[in-house]
Design a protein around this motif. Structure first.
Motif, PDB file in Angstrom:
ATOM      1  N   ILE A  43      -9.924   9.962   3.164  1.00 34.97           N
ATOM      2  CA  ILE A  43     -10.752   9.154   4.056  1.00 34.97           C
ATOM      3  C   ILE A  43     -10.212   9.305   5.468  1.00 34.97           C
ATOM      4  CG2 ILE A  43      -9.389   7.063   3.626  1.00 34.97           C
ATOM      5  CD1 ILE A  43     -12.015   5.453   3.994  1.00 34.97           C
ATOM      6  N   LEU A  44     -11.117   9.355   6.423  1.00 42.21           N
ATOM      7  CA  LEU A  44     -10.720   9.369   7.830  1.00 42.21           C
ATOM      8  C   LEU A  44     -10.497   7.925   8.234  1.00 42.21           C
ATOM      9  CD1 LEU A  44     -10.223  11.177  10.300  1.00 42.21           C
ATOM     10  CD2 LEU A  44     -12.590  10.750  10.954  1.00 42.21           C
ATOM     11  N   THR A  45      -9.249   7.573   8.497  1.00 39.81           N
ATOM     12  CA  THR A  45      -8.893   6.192   8.821  1.00 39.81           C
ATOM     13  C   THR A  45      -9.371   5.836  10.222  1.00 39.81           C
ATOM     14  OG1 THR A  45      -6.728   6.767   9.713  1.00 39.81           O
ATOM     15  CG2 THR A  45      -6.860   6.334   7.337  1.00 39.81           C
ATOM     16  N   PRO A  46      -9.421   4.541  10.538  1.00 41.29           N
ATOM     17  CA  PRO A  46      -9.803   4.143  11.897  1.00 41.29           C
ATOM     18  C   PRO A  46      -8.867   4.722  12.978  1.00 41.29           C
ATOM     19  CG  PRO A  46      -9.937   2.268  10.427  1.00 41.29           C
ATOM     20  CD  PRO A  46      -9.309   3.387   9.646  1.00 41.29           C
ATOM     21  N   MET A  52      -5.042  10.730   1.926  1.00 38.76           N
ATOM     22  CA  MET A  52      -5.438  11.021   0.549  1.00 38.76           C
ATOM     23  C   MET A  52      -5.519   9.721  -0.243  1.00 38.76           C
ATOM     24  SD  MET A  52      -3.413  14.510  -0.363  1.00 38.76           S
ATOM     25  CE  MET A  52      -4.128  14.532  -1.991  1.00 38.76           C
ATOM     26  N   VAL A  53      -6.598   9.596  -1.015  1.00 36.76           N
ATOM     27  CA  VAL A  53      -6.830   8.387  -1.796  1.00 36.76           C
ATOM     28  C   VAL A  53      -7.348   8.765  -3.183  1.00 36.76           C
ATOM     29  CG1 VAL A  53      -7.315   6.895   0.194  1.00 36.76           C
ATOM     30  CG2 VAL A  53      -9.182   8.124  -0.881  1.00 36.76           C
ATOM     31  N   ILE A  54      -7.294   7.803  -4.064  1.00 40.10           N
ATOM     32  CA  ILE A  54      -7.943   7.902  -5.369  1.00 40.10           C
ATOM     33  C   ILE A  54      -9.080   6.891  -5.339  1.00 40.10           C
ATOM     34  CG2 ILE A  54      -7.707   7.584  -7.855  1.00 40.10           C
ATOM     35  CD1 ILE A  54      -4.734   8.291  -7.529  1.00 40.10           C
ATOM     36  N   GLY A  59     -18.545  -2.219  -9.661  1.00 42.22           N
ATOM     37  CA  GLY A  59     -19.963  -2.529  -9.797  1.00 42.22           C
ATOM     38  C   GLY A  59     -20.720  -2.349  -8.494  1.00 42.22           C
ATOM     39  N   GLY A  60     -20.257  -2.960  -7.450  1.00 41.84           N
ATOM     40  CA  GLY A  60     -20.938  -2.888  -6.167  1.00 41.84           C
ATOM     41  C   GLY A  60     -20.061  -2.352  -5.064  1.00 41.84           C
ATOM     42  N   HIS A  61     -18.974  -1.663  -5.436  1.00 41.24           N
ATOM     43  CA  HIS A  61     -18.054  -1.160  -4.414  1.00 41.24           C
ATOM     44  C   HIS A  61     -17.255   0.015  -4.957  1.00 41.24           C
ATOM     45  CE1 HIS A  61     -14.721  -3.102  -6.566  1.00 41.24           C
ATOM     46  NE2 HIS A  61     -15.585  -4.084  -6.764  1.00 41.24           N
ATOM     47  N   VAL A  62     -16.605   0.715  -4.037  1.00 41.29           N
ATOM     48  CA  VAL A  62     -15.660   1.775  -4.388  1.00 41.29           C
ATOM     49  C   VAL A  62     -14.317   1.362  -3.819  1.00 41.29           C
ATOM     50  CG1 VAL A  62     -15.004   4.178  -4.003  1.00 41.29           C
ATOM     51  CG2 VAL A  62     -17.375   3.608  -4.364  1.00 41.29           C
ATOM     52  N   ASP A  63     -13.323   1.286  -4.694  1.00 46.18           N
ATOM     53  CA  ASP A  63     -11.950   1.018  -4.251  1.00 46.18           C
ATOM     54  C   ASP A  63     -11.294   2.342  -3.905  1.00 46.18           C
ATOM     55  OD1 ASP A  63     -12.237  -1.687  -4.834  1.00 46.18           O
ATOM     56  OD2 ASP A  63     -11.466  -1.448  -6.868  1.00 46.18           O
ATOM     57  N   SER A  69       1.415   6.108  -3.470  1.00 40.80           N
ATOM     58  CA  SER A  69       1.781   4.703  -3.505  1.00 40.80           C
ATOM     59  C   SER A  69       1.910   4.261  -4.954  1.00 40.80           C
ATOM     60  CB  SER A  69       0.705   3.873  -2.795  1.00 40.80           C
ATOM     61  OG  SER A  69       0.955   2.503  -2.926  1.00 40.80           O
ATOM     62  N   VAL A  70       2.550   3.126  -5.154  1.00 39.02           N
ATOM     63  CA  VAL A  70       2.600   2.534  -6.489  1.00 39.02           C
ATOM     64  C   VAL A  70       1.816   1.222  -6.529  1.00 39.02           C
ATOM     65  CG1 VAL A  70       4.772   3.612  -7.158  1.00 39.02           C
ATOM     66  CG2 VAL A  70       4.815   1.414  -6.000  1.00 39.02           C
ATOM     67  N   SER A  71       1.227   0.841  -5.407  1.00 37.27           N
ATOM     68  CA  SER A  71       0.498  -0.415  -5.320  1.00 37.27           C
ATOM     69  C   SER A  71      -0.840  -0.334  -6.058  1.00 37.27           C
ATOM     70  CB  SER A  71       0.244  -0.767  -3.855  1.00 37.27           C
ATOM     71  OG  SER A  71      -0.576  -1.908  -3.762  1.00 37.27           O
ATOM     72  N   PRO A  72      -1.178  -1.369  -6.831  1.00 36.60           N
ATOM     73  CA  PRO A  72      -2.483  -1.395  -7.498  1.00 36.60           C
ATOM     74  C   PRO A  72      -3.589  -1.940  -6.592  1.00 36.60           C
ATOM     75  CG  PRO A  72      -1.199  -3.272  -8.182  1.00 36.60           C
ATOM     76  CD  PRO A  72      -0.316  -2.462  -7.263  1.00 36.60           C
ATOM     77  N   ILE A  73      -3.229  -2.342  -5.375  1.00 36.74           N
ATOM     78  CA  ILE A  73      -4.180  -2.939  -4.447  1.00 36.74           C
ATOM     79  C   ILE A  73      -4.817  -1.837  -3.601  1.00 36.74           C
ATOM     80  CG2 ILE A  73      -4.449  -4.540  -2.516  1.00 36.74           C
ATOM     81  CD1 ILE A  73      -1.968  -6.014  -3.663  1.00 36.74           C
ATOM     82  N   PRO A  74      -6.161  -1.777  -3.547  1.00 30.59           N
ATOM     83  CA  PRO A  74      -6.813  -0.721  -2.763  1.00 30.59           C
ATOM     84  C   PRO A  74      -6.564  -0.889  -1.266  1.00 30.59           C
ATOM     85  CG  PRO A  74      -8.445  -2.184  -3.765  1.00 30.59           C
ATOM     86  CD  PRO A  74      -7.116  -2.632  -4.236  1.00 30.59           C
ATOM     87  N   SER A  75      -6.418   0.246  -0.583  1.00 31.14           N
ATOM     88  CA  SER A  75      -6.256   0.225   0.864  1.00 31.14           C
ATOM     89  C   SER A  75      -7.583  -0.033   1.559  1.00 31.14           C
ATOM     90  CB  SER A  75      -5.696   1.560   1.354  1.00 31.14           C
ATOM     91  OG  SER A  75      -4.427   1.781   0.804  1.00 31.14           O
ATOM     92  N   PHE A  76      -8.658   0.490   0.977  1.00 26.35           N
ATOM     93  CA  PHE A  76      -9.993   0.310   1.517  1.00 26.35           C
ATOM     94  C   PHE A  76     -10.932  -0.045   0.374  1.00 26.35           C
ATOM     95  CE2 PHE A  76      -7.910   3.462   4.190  1.00 26.35           C
ATOM     96  CZ  PHE A  76      -8.115   2.940   5.459  1.00 26.35           C
ATOM     97  N   VAL A  77     -11.882  -0.921   0.650  1.00 27.18           N
ATOM     98  CA  VAL A  77     -12.944  -1.241  -0.294  1.00 27.18           C
ATOM     99  C   VAL A  77     -14.258  -0.989   0.435  1.00 27.18           C
ATOM    100  CG1 VAL A  77     -14.042  -3.031  -1.692  1.00 27.18           C
ATOM    101  CG2 VAL A  77     -11.545  -2.970  -1.475  1.00 27.18           C
ATOM    102  N   VAL A  78     -15.049  -0.072  -0.099  1.00 24.03           N
ATOM    103  CA  VAL A  78     -16.321   0.286   0.525  1.00 24.03           C
ATOM    104  C   VAL A  78     -17.431  -0.318  -0.324  1.00 24.03           C
ATOM    105  CG1 VAL A  78     -17.789   2.181   1.282  1.00 24.03           C
ATOM    106  CG2 VAL A  78     -15.305   2.434   1.384  1.00 24.03           C
ATOM    107  N   GLU A  79     -18.132  -1.267   0.242  1.00 23.55           N
ATOM    108  CA  GLU A  79     -19.225  -1.941  -0.471  1.00 23.55           C
ATOM    109  C   GLU A  79     -20.435  -1.019  -0.563  1.00 23.55           C
ATOM    110  OE1 GLU A  79     -19.150  -4.944  -1.930  1.00 23.55           O
ATOM    111  OE2 GLU A  79     -17.072  -5.243  -1.298  1.00 23.55           O
ATOM    112  N   ARG A  80     -21.103  -1.052  -1.706  1.00 28.57           N
ATOM    113  CA  ARG A  80     -22.299  -0.231  -1.928  1.00 28.57           C
ATOM    114  C   ARG A  80     -23.436  -0.683  -1.012  1.00 28.57           C
ATOM    115  NH1 ARG A  80     -24.706   0.109  -7.865  1.00 28.57           N
ATOM    116  NH2 ARG A  80     -23.496   1.996  -8.115  1.00 28.57           N
TER     117      ARG A  80
END
Length: 142
Positions: A43-46, A52-54, A59-63, A69-80
């Motif tokens: 993803i092109l960050t701000p 690089m991301v996974i 349901g209504g978004h892409v994490d 990283s080892v964090s389970p928390i998404p860096s970005f959440v893109v709503e559908r």
């Protein structure tokens, strides 16, 4: 008998910590890739840098979770909702140096704001299908 001094012990502990961190990253990546609806992307960050991301469909978004990283928390959440694909293109020379080889740049708009994702073309077809298969705007209203 071998004597272990404090600097050697500290160096061994640091090395063990590094090995454990990379092992945790590998386990996390294997667990994420084992589930359906995940893909590798960038993803092109701000700030204007490619990260690089996974990606993981919800349901209504892409994490989008950081790759290194080892964090389970998404860096970005893109709503559908409000997300539109405006097209895709091959990476130019500058972008090709910063994203994995073979990736295409997917041009998106999110509520009028541009957003760039780089992904494999096969993942792009799945992503665009997921986006197009979303609920029709207003269909939930009675």
């Amino acid at each position: 008998m071998i004597e272990i001094t404090a600097p050697v012990l500290i160096a061994l502990l640091v090395l063990a910590g590094i090995v454990m961190f990379f092992g945790a990253m590998v386990v996390r990546r294997i667990q994420l890739r084992r589930t359906l609806g995940t893909f590798d992307a960038s993803i092109l960050t701000p700030k204007g840098k490619w990260m690089m991301v996974i990606g993981r469909y919800g349901g209504g978004h892409v994490d989008l979770l950081r790759f290194f990283s080892v964090s389970p928390i998404p860096s970005f959440v893109v709503e559908r909702r409000g997300l539109d694909v405006t097209g895709w293109r091959r990476a130019d020379e500058q972008e090709a140096l910063r994203i994995p080889p073979g990736f295409v740049i997917v041009e998106l708009t999110r509520n009028g704001e541009p957003l760039l994702l780089a992904m494999d073309y096969r993942d792009y077809t799945g992503f665009s299908s997921w986006l197009e298969a979303g609920p029709i705007a207003g269909s939930w209203q009675i």
